[in-house]
Design an enzyme around this catalytic site. Structure first.
Site, PDB file in Angstrom:
ATOM      1  CE  LYS A 195      -2.398  -1.898   3.394  1.00 35.35           C
ATOM      2  NZ  LYS A 195      -3.377  -2.215   4.447  1.00 35.35           N
ATOM      3  CG  ASP A 230      -6.897  -4.452   8.163  1.00 36.89           C
ATOM      4  OD1 ASP A 230      -6.479  -5.617   8.033  1.00 36.89           O
ATOM      5  OD2 ASP A 230      -6.994  -3.666   7.210  1.00 36.89           O
TER       6      ASP A 230
END
Length: 509
Positions: A195, A230
């Site tokens: 990312k 997450d």
């Protein structure tokens, strides 16, 4: 008519013929250009096709890769990482806990107050902080000192209200949404960045220790009680609210999934102690790959030009970071091969200039003249004065790319459910007879979801839910519930810090 008049008439006639010829050529060129972009659109639709038969092949491939990843390290492109989370929150957790959620271009800090009863979160406060671009490629110390400073500021503001003891060590759940090899439920080493992050001196280091040292340097009395992905945080919050939650999926900048697996099914760690007989497994499913995935030349080019070629193949087809750029690449190709967009704009040549929220806005533009589409093409891609039929073409490109992403995402979820047994006895499905009928009844199954791609992009969500029904069949699909968990990755980390602290207290008695 004199000679001059005849000559003038002849000249006018010749000019008219030339003008007519030019206009005819322009119309023919426009028609050829339009046929070319329509052909490119048809090729895109064919390349992105996801009939239900193909989706079921993806389902089977996902389940097979999960088995392989559980059998041995490196046995699959799915890493199937151990989390050492054996127990999910029970609802008895009580007290004040903090969470730090780092997983993209922003990070969040949270303070959560738990009331000791299931689903009783008395209050939670959240603050979002952007990460300066240069820190994403700087050093470990610079990144974590910045985060620790912001975390300390947040704690000081919050505790001016609640005034807890300054001597008390605060418990922190740390959501770190990058591939990590866990060594315990509160420690783990970074395997690689994704990312857009690239801090090389941190790869291979203990993530919790890096944060712990930064907090100490900045005078913050806090202990990392839980290190989670997450997806694990989202699963924890989902289970806290509903005990039938067995898995969680993130659809945001990136994508990933985790689920609760039987300990005896994790062959690569046989002998690992688990008091509950289960463990949460972080799939890292963004790296999933199968020959059944419908890949186009645009996907190939995006992958080759990315910082991580031949990696995160599934993520590059379904996550928010990449969908906008796939659309940009299609529009660029159309612009290069026809003049329907006018001259090739400089904006079209900039990678990732077209973000996924923009394609959602164009895709869902319901104005008669598609004015939002025109605005984004003009302001972002520097393509002015786009005719309505060309705007509709752009909307169709957004639709094709998004529909493929959502349907593949649905196949991934069903593959996960297949692995844990929704379609056989002893798993999620029950063989008991429904009262008054002869058909077997599937047990209620909940999948927790977080991420803006699912929550904010209506068409993505609708296409995913539609595909779930097609793959599973409506009778089965109605028993699989997808539940959005707001702030799941953050609140879930605080819940796991609370449950882990509680288990440590029990063990010390």
């Amino acid at each position: 008519m004199g000679k001059v008049g005849v000559a003038l008439a002849a000249a006018c006639a010749a000019a008219a013929c030339v003008t007519a010829a030019v206009m005819v050529r322009r119309r023919m060129r426009r028609r050829r250009g339009w046929r070319k972009v329509v052909t490119l659109l048809e090729e895109l639709e064919e390349g992105c096709a996801t009939p239900v038969g193909r989706l079921r092949q993806v389902v089977d491939a996902m389940a097979v890769e999960m088995h392989a990843g559980l059998a041995s390290e490196g046995g699959s492109k799915l890493k199937m990482l151990l989390t050492y989370v054996h127990n999910l929150p029970t609802g008895t957790e009580k007290g004040i806990y903090y969470a730090l959620d780092l997983g993209g271009t922003n990070f969040r800090v949270l303070r959560v107050k738990l009331g000791g009863q299931r689903s009783t979160i008395i209050e939670h406060n959240v603050e979002r902080q952007p990460i300066p671009q240069h820190l994403m490629t700087s050093t470990t110390e610079e990144l974590f000192d910045f985060i620790a400073t912001k975390l300390k500021d947040f704690v000081e503001r919050e505790e001016n209200v609640s005034e807890p003891s300054v001597e008390e060590t605060r418990e922190l759940g740390f959501t770190f949404s990058f591939p990590v090899k866990q060594n315990s439920s509160s420690t783990g080493t970074l395997l690689k960045w994704t990312k857009g992050f690239s801090i090389q001196d941190m790869v291979g280091r203990d993530v919790s220790q890096c944060l712990q040292e930064a907090m100490s340097r900045n005078g913050l009395n806090m202990r990392v009680a839980a290190l989670v992905n997450d997806t694990v945080g989202t699963l924890a919050l989902g289970h806290y609210h509903d005990q039938d939650t067995v898995a969680s999926v993130i659809f945001g900048t990136g994508t990933n999934a985790c689920y609760l697996e039987r300990a005896d099914a994790i062959i690569k760690c046989q002998g690992l102690l688990s008091t509950s007989g289960a463990m949460v497994v972080n799939m890292e499913w963004g790296n999933f790959w199968s020959s059944h995935l419908p890949r186009t030349s645009y996907d190939v080019d995006l992958d080759c030009e990315s910082p991580n070629p031949n990696d995160q193949g599934f993520e590059k087809m379904i996550s928010g970071m990449y969908l906008g750029d796939i659309v940009r690449r299609v529009v660029l190709r159309m612009s290069q091969e026809s003049d329907v967009f006018g001259p090739v704009s400089s904006g079209l040549l900039v990678p990732f200039i077209l973000r996924t929220p923009m394609i959602a806005a164009m895709h869902e533009d319901d104005s008669p003249n598609l004015m939002e589409v025109a605005r984004i093409l003009r302001d972002t891609l520097q393509i002015p004065d786009v005719p309505l039929n060309v705007r509709k073409l752009v909307v169709k490109v957004c639709d094709v790319v998004t529909r493929r992403a959502a349907r593949l995402a649905a196949a991934g979820i069903v593959g996960l459910l297949k692995k844990i047994g929704w379609d056989r006895n002893g798993g999620t499905a029950s063989s008991s007879k429904a009262k008054g009928g002869s058909q077997s009844k599937m047990r209620r199954t909940v999948v927790a979801v977080e991420g803006g791609l699912y929550t904010n992009y209506t068409m993505f969500r609708e296409y995913l839910n539609e595909a779930m029904g097609e793959i599973l069949g409506e009778d089965v699909a109605e028993n699989v519930l997808i539940r959005v968990m707001d702030d799941g990755s953050g609140i879930g980390a605080a819940l796991l810090a609370a449950s882990h602290s509680a288990s440590l207290a029990i063990d010390s008695i």
